[in-house]
Design a protein around this motif. Structure first.
Motif, short mmCIF file in Angstrom:
data_model
loop_
_atom_site.label_atom_id
_atom_site.label_comp_id
_atom_site.label_asym_id
_atom_site.label_seq_id
_atom_site.Cartn_x
_atom_site.Cartn_y
_atom_site.Cartn_z
N GLN A 1 -2.46 5.81 0.84
CA GLN A 1 -3.58 6.60 0.32
C GLN A 1 -4.87 5.77 0.19
OE1 GLN A 1 -1.37 8.04 -3.33
NE2 GLN A 1 -2.14 10.01 -2.60
N GLU A 2 -4.78 4.48 0.45
CA GLU A 2 -5.94 3.61 0.28
C GLU A 2 -7.01 3.94 1.32
OE1 GLU A 2 -2.32 1.91 -1.33
OE2 GLU A 2 -2.81 2.48 0.72
N TRP B 1 -10.46 6.75 -9.38
CA TRP B 1 -10.25 5.80 -8.30
C TRP B 1 -10.37 4.38 -8.83
CZ3 TRP B 1 -9.51 7.24 -3.06
CH2 TRP B 1 -9.61 8.62 -2.82
N GLY C 1 0.81 -1.20 0.00
CA GLY C 1 0.00 0.00 0.00
C GLY C 1 0.85 1.26 0.00
N THR C 2 0.24 2.36 -0.39
CA THR C 2 0.94 3.66 -0.41
C THR C 2 0.54 4.53 0.77
OG1 THR C 2 -0.79 4.73 -1.72
CG2 THR C 2 0.95 3.58 -2.93
N GLN D 1 -8.33 3.11 -4.01
CA GLN D 1 -7.14 3.95 -4.00
C GLN D 1 -7.23 4.96 -5.15
OE1 GLN D 1 -3.82 1.32 -4.73
NE2 GLN D 1 -4.65 0.57 -6.66
N PHE E 1 -8.15 -1.35 -4.71
CA PHE E 1 -6.77 -1.68 -4.36
C PHE E 1 -6.44 -3.02 -5.02
CE2 PHE E 1 -4.00 -3.73 -0.98
CZ PHE E 1 -2.86 -3.03 -1.30
#
Length: 342
Positions: free
Chosen positions: A49-50, A75, A46-47, A68, A78
């Motif tokens: 931002q999810e 959008w 993950g970054t 995400q 994920f």
């Protein structure tokens, strides 16, 4: 459609795991969509931002997705490569209206929302609507367990049956007796993954840098995810041995009456006798005899070797919801023009 959406950072899935898992068990019962699989994915790939978006009723959650941002106003669910299906738990009903409602609650001016890698076994959207696009992604194969193994095996192609028999005789001719074992305990996962990584590094995945390394994100993810699945009683690792050497492995998860083969590796030095094929013969024989599962899923693009094991396939699709119908029409028009102007 009047839905009261709740939107929180995806990391809060850890504290909301019971609600997600209860909904998942009702709507899309595959073990790779349990929180013991998704949380390690978010942690490793993950970054930050999810988002977790969900709605709940008197009897618990009614819908939930992990999404995400992928660009201005856009959008997607994920979707790291390790996840076979997009994490979208949607009830039967008006998918178009549900996604329109969500688009108007996502942060900023959300123009589109893509639901990636949706299984048509569960996703009942069969055609485009004014604001919803349905696109073919890949066909995926599966094996139904409906008969005894001998009946199933007799229906396979002559080449598969004859070649596997010849390969087995060739191995046994060296004085080696192949054997299959199964790991289901969490405390054996790390050792098994180290063995799996050695198999992958013997082949093409090492050259691409996609082999599992216990020191890398791939290794950390699979260890945590498979240990979690094992503690839930939803994990199997099949190992195939030539004497004291592991020559092929399948990493699997299961829920209900379905087993999913996530990854397969074999020792490249033995490719002439197809150890993964020999393993799968014994593996499938055991699964057919066990009587616990009704379906074995591959969840990947149908390859030639899949067709040796089954004739069954079905599509996975991408869904894209657009905020306005004219925006979908514009995108469709541009897509039609692209080949002509390229």
């Amino acid at each position: 459609m009047n839905i009261e959406w709740k939107i929180v950072p995806a990391r809060e899935l850890a504290s909301l795991a019971a609600s997600w898992d209860a909904l998942q068990a009702r709507l899309l019962p595959h073990a790779f969509l349990r929180t013991h699989f998704l949380l390690p994915l978010l942690e490793q790939f993950g970054t930050g931002q999810e988002l977790l978006v969900y709605s709940e009723g008197a009897d618990g959650w009614t819908v939930a997705l992990l999404v995400q941002p992928i660009g201005q106003g856009r959008w997607n669910t994920f979707q790291p490569s390790q996840l076979p299906l997009g994490p979208a738990l949607l009830p039967d009903g008006n998918t178009e209206a549900l996604l329109q409602s969500l688009l108007r609650r996502l942060p900023g001016l959300a123009l589109s929302l893509g639901l990636t890698q949706q299984d048509t076994l569960f996703c009942k959207v069969t055609a485009d609507t004014p604001t919803l696009r349905r696109q073919h992604y890949i066909d995926t194969a599966w094996v139904d367990i409906e008969t005894d193994f001998d009946t199933y095996w007799e229906a396979r192609g002559k080449n598969l049956r004859q070649n596997s028999r010849k390969q087995l005789k060739k191995v046994e001719g060296t004085g080696v007796t192949p054997r299959l074992d199964v790991i289901e305990a969490a405390d054996e996962v790390a050792t098994a993954l180290a063995q799996y990584g050695e198999l992958e590094t013997s082949g093409w995945k090492a050259e691409l840098g996609t082999a599992i390394s216990m020191e890398g994100a791939q290794g950390r993810f699979y260890q945590r995810a498979l240990e979690g699945a094992a503690r839930a009683g939803q994990m199997r690792i099949y190992r195939y041995w030539f004497g004291e050497e592991v020559v092929a492995m399948d990493l699997c998860v299961h829920q209900g009456d379905c087993l999913v083969i996530l990854k397969t590796a074999y020792q490249q030095a033995h490719h002439a006798v197809s150890p993964s094929t020999l393993m799968r013969v014994d593996e499938f024989r055991a699964l057919f005899a066990e009587g616990r599962f009704k379906r074995i899923e591959f969840y990947g693009r149908v390859m030639e070797w899949h067709t040796r094991w089954t004739e069954a396939s079905r599509p996975l699709v991408h869904l894209t919801a657009f905020r306005w119908g004219w925006l979908k029409a514009l995108q469709d028009w541009r897509a039609r023009r692209a080949p002509a102007t390229a």
